[in-house]
Design an enzyme around this catalytic site. Sequence first.
Site, mmCIF file in Angstrom:
data_model
loop_
_atom_site.group_PDB
_atom_site.id
_atom_site.type_symbol
_atom_site.label_atom_id
_atom_site.label_comp_id
_atom_site.label_asym_id
_atom_site.label_seq_id
_atom_site.Cartn_x
_atom_site.Cartn_y
_atom_site.Cartn_z
ATOM 1 N N GLU A 1 -110.789 -63.444 4.054
ATOM 2 C CA GLU A 1 -111.419 -64.614 5.408
ATOM 3 C C GLU A 1 -109.789 -65.769 5.540
ATOM 4 O O GLU A 1 -109.428 -66.430 4.337
ATOM 5 C CB GLU A 1 -112.304 -65.475 5.835
ATOM 6 C CG GLU A 1 -113.654 -64.214 5.764
ATOM 7 C CD GLU A 1 -115.441 -64.826 5.443
ATOM 8 O OE1 GLU A 1 -114.982 -66.150 5.563
ATOM 9 O OE2 GLU A 1 -116.227 -64.138 6.099
ATOM 10 N N GLY B 1 -109.412 -65.211 10.887
ATOM 11 C CA GLY B 1 -109.064 -63.663 10.546
ATOM 12 C C GLY B 1 -109.415 -63.381 9.436
ATOM 13 O O GLY B 1 -110.030 -63.794 8.923
ATOM 14 N N ASP C 1 -95.344 -55.600 1.536
ATOM 15 C CA ASP C 1 -96.439 -54.722 1.925
ATOM 16 C C ASP C 1 -95.959 -55.498 3.532
ATOM 17 O O ASP C 1 -96.539 -56.138 3.755
ATOM 18 C CB ASP C 1 -97.729 -55.414 2.124
ATOM 19 C CG ASP C 1 -98.833 -55.067 2.101
ATOM 20 O OD1 ASP C 1 -99.025 -54.279 2.795
ATOM 21 O OD2 ASP C 1 -99.763 -55.505 2.551
HETATM 22 N N1 LIG Z 1 -101.449 -68.833 7.710
HETATM 23 C C1 LIG Z 1 -101.451 -68.066 9.142
HETATM 24 N N2 LIG Z 1 -101.770 -69.187 10.371
HETATM 25 C C2 LIG Z 1 -102.673 -68.875 11.364
HETATM 26 N N3 LIG Z 1 -103.269 -67.544 11.196
HETATM 27 C C3 LIG Z 1 -103.327 -65.839 9.943
HETATM 28 C C4 LIG Z 1 -102.584 -66.777 8.170
HETATM 29 N N4 LIG Z 1 -102.738 -66.571 7.900
HETATM 30 C C5 LIG Z 1 -103.662 -64.969 8.491
HETATM 31 N N5 LIG Z 1 -103.837 -65.785 9.420
HETATM 32 C C6 LIG Z 1 -104.556 -64.670 10.461
HETATM 33 O O1 LIG Z 1 -105.354 -64.404 9.737
HETATM 34 C C7 LIG Z 1 -105.644 -62.666 9.648
HETATM 35 C C8 LIG Z 1 -105.907 -62.589 8.562
HETATM 36 O O2 LIG Z 1 -104.830 -61.929 7.283
HETATM 37 P P1 LIG Z 1 -105.100 -61.214 6.144
HETATM 38 O O3 LIG Z 1 -103.305 -61.682 5.438
HETATM 39 O O4 LIG Z 1 -106.350 -61.344 5.742
HETATM 40 O O5 LIG Z 1 -105.269 -59.895 6.704
HETATM 41 P P2 LIG Z 1 -104.189 -59.047 7.156
HETATM 42 O O6 LIG Z 1 -102.447 -58.918 7.358
HETATM 43 O O7 LIG Z 1 -104.933 -58.569 8.348
HETATM 44 O O8 LIG Z 1 -104.387 -57.560 6.980
HETATM 45 P P3 LIG Z 1 -104.415 -57.484 5.478
HETATM 46 O O9 LIG Z 1 -105.378 -57.707 3.945
HETATM 47 O O10 LIG Z 1 -104.468 -55.819 5.637
HETATM 48 O O11 LIG Z 1 -103.305 -58.166 4.874
HETATM 49 C C9 LIG Z 1 -103.609 -62.629 10.326
HETATM 50 O O12 LIG Z 1 -103.851 -60.561 10.997
HETATM 51 C C10 LIG Z 1 -104.143 -63.333 11.004
HETATM 52 O O13 LIG Z 1 -104.077 -63.713 12.934
#
Ligand SMILES: Nc1ncnc2c1ncn2[C@@H]1O[C@H](COP(=O)(O)OP(=O)(O)OP(=O)(O)O)[C@@H](O)[C@H]1O
Length: 494
Positions: A209, A203, A324
């Site tokens: 990333e 993600g 958030d």
């Molecule tokens: N611990 C984790 N285990 C599995 N997947 C994860 C984990 N943390 C994040 N992800 C995946 O990575 C994606 C990106 O996470 P990230 O927190 O960077 O961005 P976001 O939540 O989509 O957006 P924002 O930047 O607004 O928070 C998530 O939407 C999720 O699908």
Amino acid sequence: MGSAGRGMQGAVHRSVLVLARQWPASLKCVCQLCEHTNFTCQTEGACWTSVMLTNGKEEVIKSCVSLPELNAQVFCHSSKNVTKTECCYTDFCNNITLHLPAESSSRPNLGPLMLAMIVAIPVCILSLAVMLTICIRQGRYCAYRKKKRQNIEEPLSECNLVNSGKTLKDLIYDMTTSGSGSGLPLLVQRTIARTIVLQEMVGKGRFGEVWRGKWCGEDVAVKIFSSRDERSWFREAEIYQTIMLRHENILGFIAADNKDNGTWTQLWLVSEYHDQGSLFDYLNRNTVTIDGMIKLALSIASGLAHLHMEIVGTQGKPAIAHRDMKSKNILVKKNETCAIADLGLAVKHDSVLNTIDIPLNPRVGTKRYMAPEILDDVMNINIFESFKHADIYSLGLVYWEISRRCSIGGLVEEYQLPFYDVVPSDPSVEDMRRAVCEQKLRPNIPNQWQSCEALRVMGRIMRECWYTNGAARLTALRIKKTISQLCVQEDCKA
Ligand SMILES: Nc1ncnc2c1ncn2[C@@H]1O[C@H](COP(=O)(O)OP(=O)(O)OP(=O)(O)O)[C@@H](O)[C@H]1O
Ligand SMILES: [Mg+2]
């Protein structure tokens, strides 16, 4: 090093002080940070010395290791090219100087054959990497791939740590209960982080990333921040390491690491990996049963109630507001319960001084989920409760997203983000303000929800989360109790 970097350095020293705390014992060791006890500490465990590469320089630390820490098997472990550590068991035996294995400077002269191999091997590896990339991109079966994957997942030397059948979870539990109660000591965090093998990107968010990585055969999530976002990285690591924050419905933090390679700083945040992804991903892919909806909703309320709650005492925790809350910042675990993630924007309350440690972080929450008082800019940021009220408003929106996906009698609605029908896809604060504050719009609660007790209750909770007056909204604890009662009626297992 930036201010956050210095903070991290300070934190390393704090963790060493934890190591060096007094232990009812007789073994005496050298301890550089024990100024008040003549640079000596005492332990029943072992004397300890370690050298680690920090910002390109060798940093040597000498101290005591307590018995529980010794039993956890991490401290006395050297990690190839990352740390060299020795534990010994006689008085002042750690009064020695360790160095990391020397690199090129100490290499012997090489013959022409050796030189040819040195050139040929990287070229071969590079070609293989290019072939592999093409192979993966084209999505074709590649016999090579499986073999290669097995290789990269081969247990590292660090896995000796878990020979005793210990998982990362056990390790964190051992360390947390024997140490300061906030997680792994920072040197251990670094060792773990530097021996993770990244596997695939899962993600991308505003701050970099998220990757799935492997540590000793276990999946871990690695959030990689760009050095521009050092503050967000530091703040998130700091909040996750708040004493007693650990909870089954809050993402399990493992390690933070800032690795300076001389040109740029790589900022890593390592946490438990949940392969179902975020609640947003999950609801897009799946519908839920009534039990499933209750389980998801109850687990989020439990996590948020724990975050919001102040626990008084030496082993207590401050009240924390998330700031958030949204379906993308909540992860779905294997057992279909949730873990609240992304604590980078959170604020802590100091109830003694009645102060809020608002971070000097320009990041603000997600506009779509902002409470009316934030959109209108009338929130009283000097009162901590205001931040909790704003979280509850966002929680109501998340509940709406879940409830729409609840299938009753075969009827279910498609997944939609809150306010999908009244604002554009990337709404501005002004778009949201007009809808939420001026027109006082809230997501629609369909009539058919009245025909099912669980959905009726969820609808009522949502309405009570969305009041314009923040103080009139439900608390996370109240929501948790109401949903728990539903759970008893529906006989679901959370
Ligand atoms: N611990 C984790 N285990 C599995 N997947 C994860 C984990 N943390 C994040 N992800 C995946 O990575 C994606 C990106 O996470 P990230 O927190 O960077 O961005 P976001 O939540 O989509 O957006 P924002 O930047 O607004 O928070 C998530 O939407 C999720 O699908
Ligand atoms: Mg996120």
